[in-house]
Design an enzyme around this catalytic site. Sequence first.
Site, PDB file in Angstrom:
ATOM      1  N   GLU A  75      13.809   3.790  45.052  1.00 22.55           N
ATOM      2  CA  GLU A  75      13.517   4.075  46.473  1.00 22.55           C
ATOM      3  C   GLU A  75      14.767   3.943  47.328  1.00 22.55           C
ATOM      4  OE1 GLU A  75      10.131   1.802  47.892  1.00 22.55           O
ATOM      5  OE2 GLU A  75       9.060   2.021  46.010  1.00 22.55           O
TER       6      GLU A  75
ATOM      7  N   ASP B  12      17.495   3.935  49.873  1.00 21.34           N
ATOM      8  CA  ASP B  12      17.942   4.385  51.200  1.00 21.34           C
ATOM      9  C   ASP B  12      18.866   3.311  51.749  1.00 21.34           C
ATOM     10  OD1 ASP B  12      15.993   2.509  52.079  1.00 21.34           O
ATOM     11  OD2 ASP B  12      14.592   4.072  52.721  1.00 21.34           O
TER      12      ASP B  12
ATOM     13  N   ASN C  63       7.927  -2.556  39.745  1.00 22.48           N
ATOM     14  CA  ASN C  63       8.837  -2.078  40.781  1.00 22.48           C
ATOM     15  C   ASN C  63       8.906  -3.111  41.904  1.00 22.48           C
ATOM     16  OD1 ASN C  63      10.293   0.259  41.907  1.00 22.48           O
ATOM     17  ND2 ASN C  63       8.570   0.506  43.339  1.00 22.48           N
TER      18      ASN C  63
ATOM     19  N   GLU D 189       5.889  -4.682  43.760  1.00 21.88           N
ATOM     20  CA  GLU D 189       6.221  -5.828  44.621  1.00 21.88           C
ATOM     21  C   GLU D 189       5.443  -7.095  44.302  1.00 21.88           C
ATOM     22  OE1 GLU D 189       5.889  -4.183  48.574  1.00 21.88           O
ATOM     23  OE2 GLU D 189       7.398  -2.657  48.171  1.00 21.88           O
TER      24      GLU D 189
ATOM     25  N   HIS E  71      16.176  -0.590  48.981  1.00 19.90           N
ATOM     26  CA  HIS E  71      16.188  -0.343  50.437  1.00 19.90           C
ATOM     27  C   HIS E  71      17.320  -1.194  50.998  1.00 19.90           C
ATOM     28  CE1 HIS E  71      12.606   2.048  50.335  1.00 19.90           C
ATOM     29  NE2 HIS E  71      11.971   1.115  49.652  1.00 19.90           N
TER      30      HIS E  71
HETATM   31  O1  G2I Z   1       7.857   0.425  53.005  1.00 20.90           O
HETATM   32  C1  G2I Z   1       8.788   1.176  52.305  1.00 20.90           C
HETATM   33  C2  G2I Z   1       8.437   1.312  50.855  1.00 20.90           C
HETATM   34  C3  G2I Z   1       8.581  -0.031  50.151  1.00 20.90           C
HETATM   35  N1  G2I Z   1       8.290   0.081  48.756  1.00 20.90           N
HETATM   36  C4  G2I Z   1       7.012   0.669  48.425  1.00 20.90           C
HETATM   37  C5  G2I Z   1       6.830   2.000  49.116  1.00 20.90           C
HETATM   38  O2  G2I Z   1       5.561   2.521  48.853  1.00 20.90           O
HETATM   39  C6  G2I Z   1       7.047   1.882  50.610  1.00 20.90           C
HETATM   40  O3  G2I Z   1       6.869   3.187  51.162  1.00 20.90           O
HETATM   41  C7  G2I Z   1       6.412   3.256  52.462  1.00 20.90           C
HETATM   42  C8  G2I Z   1       6.240   4.691  52.885  1.00 20.90           C
HETATM   43  O4  G2I Z   1       7.460   5.362  52.796  1.00 20.90           O
HETATM   44  C9  G2I Z   1       5.747   4.735  54.322  1.00 20.90           C
HETATM   45  O5  G2I Z   1       5.466   6.069  54.706  1.00 20.90           O
HETATM   46  O6  G2I Z   1       5.213   2.579  52.578  1.00 20.90           O
HETATM   47  C10 G2I Z   1       4.829   2.466  53.935  1.00 20.90           C
HETATM   48  C11 G2I Z   1       3.660   1.528  54.044  1.00 20.90           C
HETATM   49  O7  G2I Z   1       4.052   0.250  53.633  1.00 20.90           O
HETATM   50  C12 G2I Z   1       4.529   3.864  54.477  1.00 20.90           C
HETATM   51  O8  G2I Z   1       4.219   3.776  55.849  1.00 20.90           O
HETATM   52  C13 G2I Z   1       2.967   4.236  56.189  1.00 20.90           C
HETATM   53  C14 G2I Z   1       2.691   3.838  57.620  1.00 20.90           C
HETATM   54  O9  G2I Z   1       2.729   2.419  57.712  1.00 20.90           O
HETATM   55  C15 G2I Z   1       1.353   4.350  58.027  1.00 20.90           C
HETATM   56  O10 G2I Z   1       1.157   4.078  59.389  1.00 20.90           O
HETATM   57  C16 G2I Z   1       1.272   5.842  57.764  1.00 20.90           C
HETATM   58  O11 G2I Z   1      -0.028   6.324  58.013  1.00 20.90           O
HETATM   59  O12 G2I Z   1       2.904   5.646  56.041  1.00 20.90           O
HETATM   60  C17 G2I Z   1       1.638   6.147  56.296  1.00 20.90           C
HETATM   61  C18 G2I Z   1       1.614   7.645  55.963  1.00 20.90           C
HETATM   62  O13 G2I Z   1       2.579   8.341  56.699  1.00 20.90           O
END
Ligand code: G2I
Length: 448
Positions: A264, A266, A200, A159, A236
Amino acid sequence: MRSRRPGLLVSLLAGAATVGALLTAAPAHAADPPLRDLADARGKVVGTAVTGSKLTGTYGEVAGREFNSLTPGNAMKWGSVEPVRGRHDWAEADRIVAFAEAHGQQVRGHTLVWHSQNPGWLTDGTWTRDELSAVLNDHIDTEVGRYKGRLAAWDVVNEPFEEDGTYRRTLWYDTLGPDYIAQALTRARAADPGADLYINDYNVEGVNAKSTALYDLVKSLKERGVPVDGVGLQAHLIVGQVPSTVRQNIQRFADLGVDVAITELDIRMQLPATEAKLAQQAADYRSVVSACAAVDRCTGVTVWGFTDSDSWIPDTFPGEGAATPYDENYAPKPAYHAIAQALGGGGGQPADGCTATYGVTGQWNTGFTGQVRISCAGASLASWKVSWTYGEGQRVSQAWNATCAQSGAVVTCGNAAWNGTVPDGGSVTFGFNASWSGSNGVPVVTLG
Ligand code: G2I
């Protein structure tokens, strides 16, 4: 839906849900091979983001059976692997890599340099340029080195751009300048020469200012001899809003001499999910996967969580969800079958991938205006013909953008001279006026 504070009742319900999930976890269609077999046959990746701690039971079974690639959703991010400076925690990342190896799956490392999910010691620190540069190098050496020879690819930089195509202002950019990107790629190449190195980003699936900035960056990196092997288009997306230029965009990166991965995917919707929304979502999944399948240098598609019970969407976009190919009980949704079809499964009928949808757009006491949309995803048409049978005496009086004739109850419409082509990922619509009395039900429309 994640339960935030599971009390006794919630635990009991969760137990019941697990039993249901086990019963519905059979392969999607008796006739369908797993997605990974379809993808393997085409030399493509079909992957999923996973949560390491969930890789048992039904979740583990489906992840292992259906996908030939795994991406740790969070486990390899800097904040996960080095929460305290110099103290690493590899447990979840190791677990995912071991699971993948045991199941003959690739791993996509995610991600080395990002502005988010970094440890507090890093983001709260004050760094000179030299200090931060050394910290970055050390991080890449340590993490990439740990998994050397075991990962297929790394999302090295995540990003880096704003929506308008300017560089995102981050710790990295502000302290090291735009060349932090070249530095990270070069360092990662040295740490694992066998891994494909990617940049990415999101909202770069179609041709737009942001994807053009990414394109220009990759072009200049290649001209400078900086190692970059591919671009990751996160994807996304929102139901009904797949950009029309995805394939064209993938192709322009391929023409530049880099691989492209959908990293990614969805496709979210406003809840509740309805059959109509799930059908549109399936068409959207089909069009994204087909766009990748159509370009040699598109290595494949990874979904960002394969089940609605393991998706970031409901937490981030309240009221939205149902974005993945399996529902919360591991039942495959229409989107799952659409992915299978786009990978060459599902019987491979020539008209597979094109559908005709009939709708009434306006109605008054004796007449109505109708519309038929022919949409293709995973296929295309050079000409088309649709027909339907009215059961209630309706009569078409006039049509536009098609040539229609009615004989008895049967209406047949063919394309006009200018709209016979329905491209993969596109649609054609025509309209008509008709009369009705009594009732005006929606007929079944046949394409072909
Ligand atoms: O935000 C969606 C994706 C965008 N591109 C980069 C990816 O790395 C990102 O993935 C998401 C995860 O799927 C989420 O699971 O990134 C988020 C953070 O920006 C992740 O969320 C975090 C929550 O914000 C936290 O509160 C939590 O502790 O996931 C953590 C683990 O479950």
